[in-house]
Design a protein around this motif. Sequence first.
Motif, PDB file in Angstrom:
ATOM      1  N   PHE A 108      24.627  27.383 -14.747  1.00 37.42           N
ATOM      2  CA  PHE A 108      25.216  26.254 -14.174  1.00 37.42           C
ATOM      3  C   PHE A 108      26.710  26.053 -14.169  1.00 37.42           C
ATOM      4  CE2 PHE A 108      25.619  21.386 -13.569  1.00 37.42           C
ATOM      5  CZ  PHE A 108      25.550  21.334 -12.157  1.00 37.42           C
ATOM      6  N   VAL A 109      26.895  26.006 -15.555  1.00 41.46           N
ATOM      7  CA  VAL A 109      28.638  25.835 -15.873  1.00 41.46           C
ATOM      8  C   VAL A 109      29.455  26.979 -15.395  1.00 41.46           C
ATOM      9  CG1 VAL A 109      27.880  24.476 -17.814  1.00 41.46           C
ATOM     10  CG2 VAL A 109      28.183  26.758 -18.115  1.00 41.46           C
ATOM     11  N   SER A 110      28.908  28.368 -15.478  1.00 42.43           N
ATOM     12  CA  SER A 110      29.476  29.282 -15.038  1.00 42.43           C
ATOM     13  C   SER A 110      29.934  29.172 -13.411  1.00 42.43           C
ATOM     14  CB  SER A 110      28.796  30.669 -15.255  1.00 42.43           C
ATOM     15  OG  SER A 110      29.482  31.703 -14.542  1.00 42.43           O
ATOM     16  N   THR A 111      28.693  28.629 -12.767  1.00 43.31           N
ATOM     17  CA  THR A 111      29.030  28.483 -11.288  1.00 43.31           C
ATOM     18  C   THR A 111      30.238  27.423 -11.196  1.00 43.31           C
ATOM     19  OG1 THR A 111      26.784  29.198 -10.758  1.00 43.31           O
ATOM     20  CG2 THR A 111      27.731  27.733  -9.178  1.00 43.31           C
ATOM     21  N   ILE A 155      28.882  21.345  -4.260  1.00 39.43           N
ATOM     22  CA  ILE A 155      28.567  22.152  -5.240  1.00 39.43           C
ATOM     23  C   ILE A 155      27.120  21.911  -5.772  1.00 39.43           C
ATOM     24  CG2 ILE A 155      29.002  23.262  -7.649  1.00 39.43           C
ATOM     25  CD1 ILE A 155      31.839  22.493  -6.945  1.00 39.43           C
ATOM     26  N   PHE A 156      26.755  21.033  -5.868  1.00 41.05           N
ATOM     27  CA  PHE A 156      25.385  20.337  -6.443  1.00 41.05           C
ATOM     28  C   PHE A 156      24.529  20.686  -5.575  1.00 41.05           C
ATOM     29  CE2 PHE A 156      26.558  16.826  -9.555  1.00 41.05           C
ATOM     30  CZ  PHE A 156      27.177  17.794 -10.504  1.00 41.05           C
ATOM     31  N   ARG A 157      24.637  20.438  -4.229  1.00 42.77           N
ATOM     32  CA  ARG A 157      23.694  20.860  -3.100  1.00 42.77           C
ATOM     33  C   ARG A 157      23.673  22.330  -2.926  1.00 42.77           C
ATOM     34  NH1 ARG A 157      25.378  16.306   1.393  1.00 42.77           N
ATOM     35  NH2 ARG A 157      24.252  14.568   0.595  1.00 42.77           N
ATOM     36  N   SER A 158      24.553  22.926  -2.974  1.00 39.66           N
ATOM     37  CA  SER A 158      24.487  24.462  -2.769  1.00 39.66           C
ATOM     38  C   SER A 158      23.811  24.895  -4.059  1.00 39.66           C
ATOM     39  CB  SER A 158      26.057  24.961  -2.719  1.00 39.66           C
ATOM     40  OG  SER A 158      25.859  26.383  -2.790  1.00 39.66           O
ATOM     41  N   TYR A 159      24.186  24.681  -5.246  1.00 41.43           N
ATOM     42  CA  TYR A 159      23.428  25.136  -6.486  1.00 41.43           C
ATOM     43  C   TYR A 159      21.764  24.778  -6.527  1.00 41.43           C
ATOM     44  CZ  TYR A 159      22.763  26.833 -11.210  1.00 41.43           C
ATOM     45  OH  TYR A 159      22.219  27.538 -12.422  1.00 41.43           O
ATOM     46  N   GLN A 160      21.588  23.730  -6.010  1.00 39.53           N
ATOM     47  CA  GLN A 160      20.079  23.069  -6.005  1.00 39.53           C
ATOM     48  C   GLN A 160      19.283  24.119  -5.296  1.00 39.53           C
ATOM     49  OE1 GLN A 160      19.756  19.728  -3.821  1.00 39.53           O
ATOM     50  NE2 GLN A 160      17.693  19.564  -4.253  1.00 39.53           N
ATOM     51  N   LYS A 161      19.703  24.791  -4.385  1.00 41.39           N
ATOM     52  CA  LYS A 161      18.609  25.700  -3.664  1.00 41.39           C
ATOM     53  C   LYS A 161      18.134  26.784  -4.510  1.00 41.39           C
ATOM     54  CE  LYS A 161      21.440  24.947   0.653  1.00 41.39           C
ATOM     55  NZ  LYS A 161      22.244  25.314   1.721  1.00 41.39           N
TER      56      LYS A 161
END
Length: 290
Positions: free
Chosen positions: A152-155, A169-175
């Motif tokens: 997560f922190v790398s992203t 960013i949160f919405r994109s990573y949440q998937k």
Amino acid sequence: MQRLLIIFLFCTIYLTIYQALKIALRVPSRRLRRQTLMLLTHSKKSLTLQDIVVSIADKLSGIVPIDDYTRRKMSATLLAADIHQTPEAYIIERFIKAAGFALLAIPAFFIMPIIGMAVLAMAALRFVKWIGEAEDIVTLKRSALEAELPRFVSTLAKELTFNTDLLRIFRSYQKYAAPALKKELELTIADMVSSNDEKAFARLEMRVNSTMVSKIVQGLQSVKTGNSGIFHFETLEREFREMELQGLKKEAAERPGKMRKYSALIIVVFIITYLVVLGLGVVESMRMFS
């Protein structure tokens, strides 16, 4: 009849040792794993008997004396575990279940007193394990979430070089996130939309109660104040990877020692079993000569 009693005694001893080992090794039970999975997947399935026990626990919760510090601590743990009960009702519910298990000691005492004592010991072990369920759920959820944090922190470090829109960013990573982190991101996104980012990050830190998450929140708050945050999250990525590696090394180093200790315990159980058989044989021989 004597062989049946011996078999029953051996099974009781093994079950008692098994429960003790599960508690000592903090092995999650099937019920705990199923409950954690239900919480992570938002399942609403419940059992009728469970509802009855919970209802009785709610009515009897007033008889449990708890000081304010313990109540606040347990309330925070139950909230983090998504268990919607008061600390008093939580304790009473586990006590009712353990008491129901202890009732099996009544017929066992008529067969052999030692079996009844073993059943009571198993009920006490069950009560201790059930009381710690909320803490175990929180630990499992935190461990699952922290395992995802290096990625997560790398992203975050990569995404912040192009865009500082944390909500996007949160919405994109949440998937693509693991269930534990996905749920926390859902709650955080809802808080960001309904209130503001700073309060959402503070609630995230309170819910998870993790040092790793606190460091991430510090970086997110610095981004909201105008900093890029790239260096902060790149540093966190290296730190989290190192922590993960050290944890694996520590677990690998501790495992042989634990195995030796519990192997010795198993040998003791076999010796006790042998002595019980030998003692019963001696008693039977004395009866024949008397």
